[in-house]
Design an enzyme around this catalytic site. Structure first.
Site, PDB file in Angstrom:
ATOM      1  N   CYS A  22       9.352  -5.833  14.796  1.00 42.10           N
ATOM      2  CA  CYS A  22       8.576  -4.993  13.889  1.00 42.10           C
ATOM      3  C   CYS A  22       9.544  -4.035  13.198  1.00 42.10           C
ATOM      4  CB  CYS A  22       7.519  -4.213  14.662  1.00 42.10           C
ATOM      5  SG  CYS A  22       8.231  -3.075  15.895  1.00 42.10           S
ATOM      6  N   GLU A 137       6.840   5.304  26.360  1.00 37.86           N
ATOM      7  CA  GLU A 137       6.132   5.923  25.227  1.00 37.86           C
ATOM      8  C   GLU A 137       5.122   6.952  25.722  1.00 37.86           C
ATOM      9  OE1 GLU A 137       2.913   4.842  21.779  1.00 37.86           O
ATOM     10  OE2 GLU A 137       4.321   3.251  22.329  1.00 37.86           O
TER      11      GLU A 137
END
Length: 320
Positions: A22, A137
């Site tokens: 990505c 994260e």
């Protein structure tokens, strides 16, 4: 013994598009390469820059040293890069206290969630973060605020167990960027039932790449009797693709991580094989798997595309 399947019964591979890297991963890897070009070697990276062993090994070859924590950096004059998953404010503070030169490779879409958390906190909201415990994260996002400002929600059961205070308080939710779109929607539905006035993000936090890769897997998996997802075991978005493939009708869905063996028996007997890769898996790994499949059975590759991606993120100004 010659494999008769190879010539007489070619296997159709439905190749998912979009797949693989990505924009956030592309940017993070490029940050490491540009940093080496600018500063020379070695360059340190705190944690894996992205969750893929192949990427980590390739970057090690050109002079990258990966460390778990900043204290492991032997030469404090060398720059350190923070991974695409983002870091807590405590990590940034520690880097400053040690006079380290640091470069932040946090994905801009993760940074967006960090800013949301800070803004909601300033506006007096108590925040619920939907995500997976101990994922970098999640650690980084929860570490943007003081302890107690954010509660982690992993499952619908966690929603049922929420104990709301008696006093009037505002509530909001945010999410990890690499979750299952459908599973998260179910949790959000439950949390809205529990707290009807809860505030959600203006634009959903699950990133475009996660959503796009899951959508094409949904479209393909129902046509397949075997589905392979290429990605590392610690890659959240890759694990979610396997789950999505199973829920979409292909129970024989597997993660092809670094140490996984190709399921040759299943490949020899299946009619259509779905193939995708997580957002941190380079295309060379997809090509290698197709080569390996070709060694045991002839193939016919059909690329199935559901959307075209043209997203890119700028590098930090110092590296442009």
């Amino acid at each position: 013994m010659e494999n008769t399947n190879k010539s007489n019964n070619p296997l159709t591979i439905l190749l998912a598009s979009p797949r693989g890297f990505c924009a956030g991963v592309d940017r993070a890897v490029e940050i490491v390469k540009k940093s080496i070009k600018k500063f020379g070697t070695p360059v340190y990276v705190r944690h894996e820059i992205v969750h893929n062993k192949h990427v980590v090994k390739e970057l090690e070859k050109i002079g990258t040293i990966f460390v778990g924590e900043l204290d492991e950096i032997k030469d404090k004059t060398r720059p350190v890069i923070f991974s695409a998953h983002g870091v807590s404010k405590e990590v940034v503070k520690n880097a400053q206290l040690q006079n380290l030169t640091f470069i932040d490779a946090t994905c801009p879409l993760v940074s967006k969630v960090h800013r949301e958390a800070e803004m909601l906190n300033k506006q007096g909201y108590h925040i619920y973060l939907i995500g997976h415990e101990n994922h970098p994260e999640v650690i980084g996002t929860m570490g943007q605020l003081d302890d107690g400002s954010i509660d982690l929600i992993q499952t619908k059961k966690d929603v049922y167990n929420i104990v709301l205070p008696n006093n009037e308080q505002k509530f909001a939710y945010i999410t990890q960027t690499t979750l299952s779109v459908d599973d998260t929607a179910e949790i959000i539905k439950e949390i809205k039932t529990k707290i009807p006035n809860i505030k959600g993000p203006i634009k959903e936090d699950i990133c475009y790449a996660t959503t796009n890769r899951q959508n094409v897997v949904k479209a393909i998996a129902k046509k397949c009797d075997l589905f392979l997802v290429i990605g590392s075991e610690n890659s959240s978005n890759s694990q979610r693709l396997v789950e999505v493939a199973k829920k979409s009708g292909c129970t024989n869905s597997f993660l092809m991580h670094e140490n996984a063996d190709l399921p040759i028996d299943k490949i020899l007997t299946c009619k259509q094989l779905g193939l995708s890769s997580g957002a941190s898996a380079p295309e060379i790994l997809v090509e290698n798997v197709i080569v390996q499949i070709n060694k045991v059975r002839g193939t016919k590759v059909e690329e199935i595309s559901t959307v075209e991606e043209n997203v890119s993120f700028k590098l930090p100004r110092d590296l442009q």
